[in-house]
Scaffold this motif. Structure first.
Motif, mmCIF file in Angstrom:
data_model
loop_
_atom_site.group_PDB
_atom_site.id
_atom_site.type_symbol
_atom_site.label_atom_id
_atom_site.label_comp_id
_atom_site.label_asym_id
_atom_site.label_seq_id
_atom_site.Cartn_x
_atom_site.Cartn_y
_atom_site.Cartn_z
ATOM 1 N N GLU A 178 -5.749 -7.954 13.987
ATOM 2 C CA GLU A 178 -6.031 -8.266 12.709
ATOM 3 C C GLU A 178 -5.880 -9.813 12.391
ATOM 4 O O GLU A 178 -5.065 -10.470 12.937
ATOM 5 N N ASN A 179 -6.811 -9.992 11.522
ATOM 6 C CA ASN A 179 -6.538 -11.789 10.891
ATOM 7 C C ASN A 179 -5.460 -11.900 10.271
ATOM 8 O O ASN A 179 -4.975 -10.880 9.477
ATOM 9 N N ASP A 180 -4.824 -12.979 10.355
ATOM 10 C CA ASP A 180 -3.711 -13.093 9.817
ATOM 11 C C ASP A 180 -3.604 -13.062 8.255
ATOM 12 O O ASP A 180 -2.582 -12.505 7.591
ATOM 13 N N ALA A 181 -4.813 -13.449 7.585
ATOM 14 C CA ALA A 181 -4.824 -13.481 6.282
ATOM 15 C C ALA A 181 -4.803 -11.883 5.674
ATOM 16 O O ALA A 181 -4.327 -11.384 4.593
ATOM 17 N N ASN A 182 -5.695 -11.325 6.338
ATOM 18 C CA ASN A 182 -5.716 -9.935 6.095
ATOM 19 C C ASN A 182 -4.497 -8.924 6.534
ATOM 20 O O ASN A 182 -4.262 -8.241 5.470
ATOM 21 N N ALA A 183 -3.763 -9.302 7.556
ATOM 22 C CA ALA A 183 -2.535 -8.852 7.757
ATOM 23 C C ALA A 183 -1.489 -9.045 6.715
ATOM 24 O O ALA A 183 -0.695 -8.075 6.200
ATOM 25 N N ALA A 184 -1.509 -10.284 6.291
ATOM 26 C CA ALA A 184 -0.438 -10.370 5.060
ATOM 27 C C ALA A 184 -0.907 -9.621 3.873
ATOM 28 O O ALA A 184 0.109 -9.132 3.006
ATOM 29 N N ALA A 185 -2.220 -9.527 3.472
ATOM 30 C CA ALA A 185 -2.628 -8.751 2.445
ATOM 31 C C ALA A 185 -2.325 -7.184 2.498
ATOM 32 O O ALA A 185 -1.979 -6.470 1.683
ATOM 33 N N ILE A 186 -2.579 -6.713 3.623
ATOM 34 C CA ILE A 186 -2.079 -5.174 4.088
ATOM 35 C C ILE A 186 -0.628 -5.032 3.830
ATOM 36 O O ILE A 186 -0.259 -4.133 3.213
ATOM 37 N N GLY A 187 0.268 -6.156 4.376
ATOM 38 C CA GLY A 187 1.654 -6.021 4.120
ATOM 39 C C GLY A 187 1.938 -5.995 2.795
ATOM 40 O O GLY A 187 2.742 -5.147 2.270
ATOM 41 N N GLU A 188 1.446 -7.016 1.727
ATOM 42 C CA GLU A 188 1.662 -6.937 0.282
ATOM 43 C C GLU A 188 1.126 -5.700 -0.330
ATOM 44 O O GLU A 188 1.805 -5.052 -1.403
#
Ligand SMILES: [Zn+2]
Length: 324
Positions: free
Chosen positions: A112-122
Motif C-alpha cells: 500500500e502507499n504510505d500515506a494511504n497506510a497511515a490513513a487506514i491506521g488512523e
C-alpha cells in the motif's frame, strides 16, 4: 485472526525501514528498525526490507505470522502489489514488490502507499476511528494525503488519487518537487517551512532564528521555526501562519468537494498547535459551505510514527479476509 496470530506491518521511509507485529486490536510489538539511508540500488533496499521483516518474524516464530503488509512511498498499483515509481527510493520503477517479497519470505504480502497506510491506521484504531468519511494530511518531508470515503480508500481511476499535497494553492507559486507550480507541499511540508524562514532571513528581517542558526540560514529546520514561533518570534509566526493558511485553503476546498466529517493532520509540524490549526479554521470559515463546516472536525493524528505500520498490517487483513 485469533489473538495469537499477527500480521507484520512494514513502514518504508527515506532513511529507515521499520517493522512490527500487529495484532487484531492494532497493538504492536517486536519492533525492528533498519537504516536504508545510502542504499544505492533497488535490490539493496529490498534486501534491507527482507532482513527487517525476517527479524520481526523470527521474534514471533514464523507459524504465528499470517502475512505482511507494506507501506511504501510512491505510486502503487494495489491489485498487483507493484510500485510504479517511488521518487525517494533509488531504482524503484515498475517494481513487482509484492511478488519479490512473497518469493523471498514464503508468506503472503500486500503493498500500500504510505500515506494511504497511515490513513487506514488512523481510521482503524486512531483519530479517525468510527468515522466513515475522512481525509488525512501528513506534513513531513512532503505533504502526504489520503482520502477515505464510505470507509474505503479512494484510489481514483489508476491508483494516484488522494494527493492532497499536490493540489494547487498558488496559481504561479513556487515549483514543487513534482514539477508543478504552487502545490500545497511547496508551502506546508517541513522543508518548505524551513525554506520560507530562510528566505525571510535573507531578506534581512530580524529574528531569533538569526542567532539560533549562528548566521547560517541553511541550518534552520522546521522544528526550529515552530519553536521560535511558539516563543513569539514574528518571522517564524508569519511562516507558520502562511503554511496553516494555505493548508486551510486546501482543507476548505476539499470540504466543499467531498463533505468529509473529519480531517486528521499528522507530522511533526502539528506540535505547533494553534499556530497551525487556527489559520486552518480561519480559512474553513472564510471558504467552506457553512452546512459542510457545521459538522466538520479537524484533529491531530493519534498514532504518530506508527500509523503507517499499523495501517499497512490492517490493509493486509482487509485485502485478504480470512474465511472464518
Ligand atoms: Zn506538487
Amino acid at each position: 485472526m485469533t489473538q495469537d496470530r499477527v500480521v507484520i506491518g512494514v513502514d518504508l521511509g527515506g532513511t529507515n525501514v521499520r517493522c512490527a507485529g500487529v495484532d487484531d486490536k492494532g497493538r504492536i510489538s517486536h519492533h525492528t528498525k533498519l537504516s536504508v539511508a545510502g542504499s544505492a540500488s533497488a535490490e539493496a533496499v529490498v534486501a534491507r526490507i527482507v532482513d527487517c521483516i525476517s527479524r520481526t518474524m523470527d521474534g514471533y516464530g514464523r507459524n504465528r505470522v499470517m502475512g505482511v503488509g507494506v507501506g511504501t512511498p510512491g505510486l502503487i498499483i494495489a491489485e498487483t502489489g507493484t510500485v510504479v515509481y517511488a521518487p525517494n527510493v533509488p531504482g524503484w520503477t515498475d517494481l513487482p514488490l509484492r511478488d519479490i517479497l512473497e518469493e523471498r519470505l514464503k508468506i503472503p504480502v500486500e503493498i500500500e502507499n504510505d500515506a494511504n497506510a497511515a490513513a487506514i491506521g488512523e481510521h482503524w484504531v486512531g483519530a479517525g476511528r468510527g468515522v466513515r468519511h475522512l481525509i488525512c494530511i501528513t506534513l513531513g518531508t512532503g505533504v502526504g494525503g489520503a482520502i477515505i470515503l464510505n470507509d474505503q480508500i479512494w484510489r481514483g481511476a489508476n491508483g494516484a488519487g488522494g494527493e492532497v499535497g499536490h493540489t494547487t494553492v498558488i496559481e504561479d507559486g513556487v515549483i514543487c518537487g513534482c514539477g508543478a507550480p504552487g502545490c500545497l507541499e511547496a508551502y506546508a511540508s517541513a522543508p518548505a517551512i524551513a525554506r520560507q524562514a530562510r528566505e525571510a532571513l535573507r531578506a534581512g528581517v530580524q529574528s531569533r532564528l538569526t542567532t539560533w542558526c549562528d548566521g547560517n540560514p541553511e541550518t534552520i529546520t522546521s522544528a526550529m521555526v515552530a519553536q521560535a514561533a511558539e516563543e513569539g518570534d514574528p518571522v517564524a509566526q508569519a511562516v507558520m501562519h502562511r503554511a496553516g493558511t494555505l493548508l486551510g485553503v486546501a482543507v476548505a476546498s476539499l470540504t466543499n468537494l467531498l463533505n468529509p466529517e473529519l480531517f486528521v493532520i499528522g507530522g511533526g509540524v502539528i506540535n505547533a498547535g494553534d499556530l497551525i490549526f487556527k489559520p486552518i479554521w480561519d480559512e474553513i470559515h472564510r471558504r467552506a459551505y457553512k452546512w459542510s463546516a457545521s459538522i466538520l472536525r479537524v484533529v491531530p493524528a493519534a498514532l504518530g510514527d506508527d500509523a503507517g505500520l499499523i495501517g499497512a498490517a490492517r490493509n493486509f487483513t482487509l485485502s485478504r479476509p480470512s474465511p472464518s
